[in-house]
Design a protein around this motif. Structure first.
Motif, short mmCIF file in Angstrom:
data_model
loop_
_atom_site.label_atom_id
_atom_site.label_comp_id
_atom_site.label_asym_id
_atom_site.label_seq_id
_atom_site.Cartn_x
_atom_site.Cartn_y
_atom_site.Cartn_z
N ARG A 276 0.74 -1.74 -0.29
CA ARG A 276 0.19 0.29 -0.31
C ARG A 276 0.73 1.55 0.33
O ARG A 276 0.59 2.00 -0.76
N LEU A 277 1.76 1.45 0.45
CA LEU A 277 2.89 2.53 0.79
C LEU A 277 3.23 2.35 -0.27
O LEU A 277 3.57 4.28 -1.11
N LEU A 278 3.83 1.75 -1.16
CA LEU A 278 4.72 1.29 -1.99
C LEU A 278 3.81 2.21 -3.29
O LEU A 278 4.04 2.63 -4.38
N ALA A 279 2.59 1.44 -3.40
CA ALA A 279 1.60 2.10 -4.40
C ALA A 279 0.63 3.27 -4.59
O ALA A 279 0.28 4.27 -5.83
N SER A 280 0.49 3.53 -3.17
CA SER A 280 -0.16 4.77 -3.49
C SER A 280 0.45 6.17 -2.09
O SER A 280 -0.07 6.77 -1.96
N GLY A 281 1.29 5.54 -1.38
CA GLY A 281 1.36 6.51 0.04
C GLY A 281 1.12 6.20 1.18
O GLY A 281 0.02 4.98 0.81
N PRO A 282 0.75 6.60 2.42
CA PRO A 282 1.91 8.08 1.96
C PRO A 282 3.47 7.62 2.54
O PRO A 282 3.56 6.36 2.27
N GLU A 283 4.10 8.91 2.78
CA GLU A 283 5.39 8.91 2.19
C GLU A 283 6.46 7.18 2.87
O GLU A 283 7.03 7.64 3.66
N GLN A 284 5.15 7.51 4.86
CA GLN A 284 6.17 6.98 5.49
C GLN A 284 4.71 6.42 6.80
O GLN A 284 3.08 6.96 6.57
N PHE A 285 4.95 5.43 7.51
CA PHE A 285 3.36 5.00 8.31
C PHE A 285 4.15 4.37 9.35
O PHE A 285 5.65 4.25 9.70
N SER A 286 3.64 4.49 10.40
CA SER A 286 4.35 3.48 12.02
C SER A 286 2.90 2.37 12.34
O SER A 286 1.40 2.45 12.29
N GLN A 287 3.52 1.66 12.91
CA GLN A 287 2.05 0.25 12.74
C GLN A 287 3.38 -1.04 14.02
O GLN A 287 4.72 -0.65 13.83
N ARG A 288 2.43 -1.73 14.65
CA ARG A 288 2.63 -2.35 15.63
C ARG A 288 3.24 -3.82 15.35
O ARG A 288 1.89 -3.81 14.98
N TYR A 289 4.07 -4.64 15.19
CA TYR A 289 4.27 -5.56 14.26
C TYR A 289 4.65 -6.86 15.56
O TYR A 289 5.54 -6.58 16.82
N GLN A 290 4.52 -8.41 15.44
CA GLN A 290 4.59 -9.12 16.32
C GLN A 290 5.96 -9.85 15.85
O GLN A 290 5.97 -10.07 15.01
N PHE A 291 7.14 -10.29 16.38
CA PHE A 291 8.34 -10.40 15.90
C PHE A 291 8.23 -11.56 17.02
O PHE A 291 7.55 -11.69 18.00
N MET A 292 9.51 -12.49 16.05
CA MET A 292 9.93 -14.09 17.09
C MET A 292 11.61 -13.74 17.41
O MET A 292 12.43 -14.05 17.21
#
Length: 706
Positions: A441-457
């Protein structure tokens, strides 16, 4: 920011060898070294391969030799079974007539099932005084010209009195005294004294007359007087009545036994260790050049030693034995040669490339040094920021991760060959698709930055909740060039929030259940209602301190009298149980030990378990509460009747916290009651166990007293 390696100082250019001299120069030394290392392994492999082929050949030859021995033994066993049937027939009758023996043998179909057999008969063992009576008896039985032969006086006789099939040769054997032949005599006496089947060494059959040349064997089985003592050899000889015997020509047996598929081996069958021509029973020779495999087997069948001399031939080697694949050797050598050529070409191309690189380094060194200095300053700035930075080059597919990024996920340091997939592999499977969707979604239409929480192992197995902040860099045409980002570990904050939400959920359930029981008691039992209100006040204070973040004080420990507390608790919960048509029963047990603990914690954990029992119990049944006291151990128990399927489904999902917010209020309360009971049990350092068998359910709360 993608790191760049420091460009070394350019080395001075030197004169290089040309043409074929390069193949033997130091620039091609690695190719010669590889060949020197591989060649011993190749020789070792070929030697091992040849030895393995030799072992397989020996094993296959041994297997065929064993099969040959087994076929011989099985054929003799056929005759053993024949003798056994004949002995059973003879012993079942007081006297066997010629006609009875003929009918019996005709039913056996000897020619079809016992190839090579020449005679199957009965031998009578008589003393000299009984021989005239025996001759008279056989003549009266239809053999009018019966007479014992050879003539002469002997103390004992072993006379052939019955023989089948009836033909001219076998008729001539009737009356023959086997004891006149030394080999037959030794075999007969060995069989009689041992009480077992015995076989002669190589003999010439009496049926073949004085001109006999074909080898034969005679198997004998003794026949004793019924009921006689047969413990010792003397008793067996005294009780001996005769023998059942089978005489067969070895050549005929082997000709029918061995077909084309069994003739790959040459062998000789002898009846003595000397393997003299006079001891040869049978010999199979293909007429081909003998092979390299020879085996000599010493056998003992029915008390008689035999020897097998087995050897391979060309047909056997061709049809059965694996041979070394010399084409494999050729292809391996060809592969080694091609490998040497390829390595040499690669080394020489690398050498030419290095020469070209040295020339280019002289031209680019000054400009590159300035670029390296700028990138080093940027790397130091990122390291000083203490952020877990990463950057993806979307055009080349390269990836860069800072030292803090590697430390965040438990790596000892930067790893080689890191790519975008390195971070994707650390995301949980469900989070991976969400991250890909966010990036697309970021590559297709932006915005140029985003913030999101993810879960890592984490590498050590724990799940990390990480806040990711990403920035996309595009060129003048709008094409994406680089994706940079920073990670912030929020695992502790998320865990604390989830724990607080769980405590609030338990608080809501516990207070609601306590208030509900108070409401039911106010109408029916004011004393129990006052007792429950007092506990509600204590419970409210406990949860308020826990939710406020203040340190929860240690529970007040006092001496407890369960004989008083348990009836009070059951009285408080009786109205709740009555709504489900249930009865609560307290089975009192006197404690010989002092029992101390927190009354409020004990009251609450027992309340939660009883609330759970009330929700699971079958309507109209009884819930029994009891306590058992052992040295140093207290066991509080609840027993109830339940629906087997419903209870099994509940216990199968008891550890899933998502069930606390299911669609059914009753189901939610069950999971809340169980979770609350476990929480209170931890306050008591108690062990909570659940046992389910068919339509019975038990709760066990075990506490160790110190």
């Amino acid at each position: 920011m993608m790191p760049r390696a420091h460009l070394p100082q350019p080395t001075p250019l030197t004169a290089a060898p040309q043409g074929w001299g390069l193949w033997f120069s130091r620039h091609n030394a690695s190719s010669w070294l590889v060949m020197a290392l591989i060649l011993p392994f190749f020789l070792y492999y070929w030697l091992s391969y040849s030895q393995q082929i030799a072992r397989e050949q020996q094993q296959i030859f041994q297997q065929h030799a064993d099969a040959l021995e087994l076929n011989l033994k099985q054929r003799l066993q056929h005759f053993e079974f024949l003798l056994g049937s004949g002995m059973a027939f003879v012993t079942s009758s007081e006297r066997v007539t010629q006609a009875e023996w003929q009918r019996f043998v005709t039913g056996l179909d000897l020619d079809k099932h016992y190839s090579g057999i020449q005679a199957f008969g009965v031998v009578n063992y008589r003393s000299a005084s009984d021989i005239d009576a025996l001759e008279q008896q056989i003549r009266l039985d239809g053999v009018t010209d019966f007479a014992v032969h050879p003539a002469g006086k002997r103390p004992y006789y072993a006379v052939v009195t019955h023989i089948q099939p009836v033909n001219a040769k076998n008729t001539a054997v009737l009356g023959y005294d086997m004891l006149t032949n030394p080999m037959r005599q030794r075999t007969a006496m060995r069989s009689a004294s041992l009480g077992a089947i015995a076989v002669t060494p190589r003999i010439l059959l009496a049926q073949d007359g004085s001109n006999a040349v074909d080898s034969g064997l005679v198997l004998m089985q003794p026949v004793y007087q019924p009921g006689a003592e047969l413990q010792s050899a003397e008793q067996k000889l005294k009780a001996l009545q005769g023998f059942v015997y089978a005489a067969f020509r070895v050549k005929d047996m082997m000709t029918r036994l061995w077909h084309s598929q069994h003739t790959e081996l040459d062998f000789g069958w002898y009846s003595s260790a000397q393997q003299a021509p006079a001891d040869l029973l049978y010999q199979r020779q293909s007429g081909q050049e003998p092979g390299s495999f020879v085996l000599r087997k010493e056998l003992e069948w029915y008390g008689q030693p035999f020897w097998l001399q087995i050897s391979s031939n060309q047909d056997f080697v061709k049809n059965y034995l694996p041979v070394a694949n010399y084409w494999l050797l050729f292809f391996l050598l060809l592969t080694l040669l091609l490998l040497f050529v390829v390595l040499s070409r690669v080394n020489l191309r690398r050498y030419h490339a290095e020469r070209l690189q040295q020339e280019l380094q002289h031209q680019l060194h000054a400009q590159y040094q300035q670029l390296i200095a700028n990138e080093q300053r940027q790397a130091l700035a990122l390291k000083a920021s203490q952020l877990a930075w990463f950057e993806f080059d979307l055009s080349s597919g390269d990836a860069f991760y800072s030292d803090n990024w590697w430390k965040l996920f438990g790596f000892p340091g930067p790893q080689q060959h890191a790519t975008e997939q390195t971070m994707l592999d650390l995301l949980l499977p469900g989070e991976r698709d969400i991250f890909r969707h966010d990036v697309q979604r970021l590559l297709a239409s932006g915005p140029e930055q985003f913030s999101q929480r993810y879960q890592f192992m984490h590498r050590q197995g724990q799940v990390l909740s990480v806040l990711m902040q990403c920035q996309l860099l595009r060129d003048a045409e709008g094409s994406a060039l680089r994706l940079s980002g920073a990670l912030l570990d929020q695992t502790r904050q998320v865990s604390q929030t989830e724990q607080q939400q769980l405590v609030m959920r338990l608080c809501q359930y516990e207070m609601a259940a306590a208030v509900t029981s108070c409401q039911l008691l106010l109408v029916k039992d004011s004393a129990s209602a006052a007792r429950q209100l007092s506990h509600c006040h204590w419970l409210c204070q406990w949860f308020c301190q826990l939710l406020s973040g203040a340190e929860v004080p240690e529970p007040v420990v006092a001496r407890l009298d369960f004989a008083v507390m348990m009836p009070e608790l059951l009285q408080v919960l009786t109205p709740v149980a009555a709504q489900q048509q249930l009865k609560l029963r307290w089975r009192q047990s006197q404690s010989p030990y002092g029992l101390t603990g927190s009354e409020g914690v004990w009251w609450q954990v027992c309340t939660d378990l009883l609330q759970l029992a009330i929700s699971l119990a079958n309507p109209g049944s009884q819930i029994e509460v009891a306590m058992e006291f052992y040295p140093g151990i207290i066991s509080w128990q609840v027993q109830l009747d339940v629906d087997a399927e419903q209870t099994a489904n509940f216990l199968a999902t008891q550890d899933n916290t998502a069930m606390l917010d299911g669609p059914s209020v009753q189901s939610n309360n069950r999971y809340c009651a169980l979770l609350a009971a476990r929480t209170w049990a931890m306050q008591l350092d108690a062990e909570l166990n659940i046992k389910h068998e068919q339509q019975q359910l038990w709760f066990y709360l075990t506490v160790r007293q110190h």
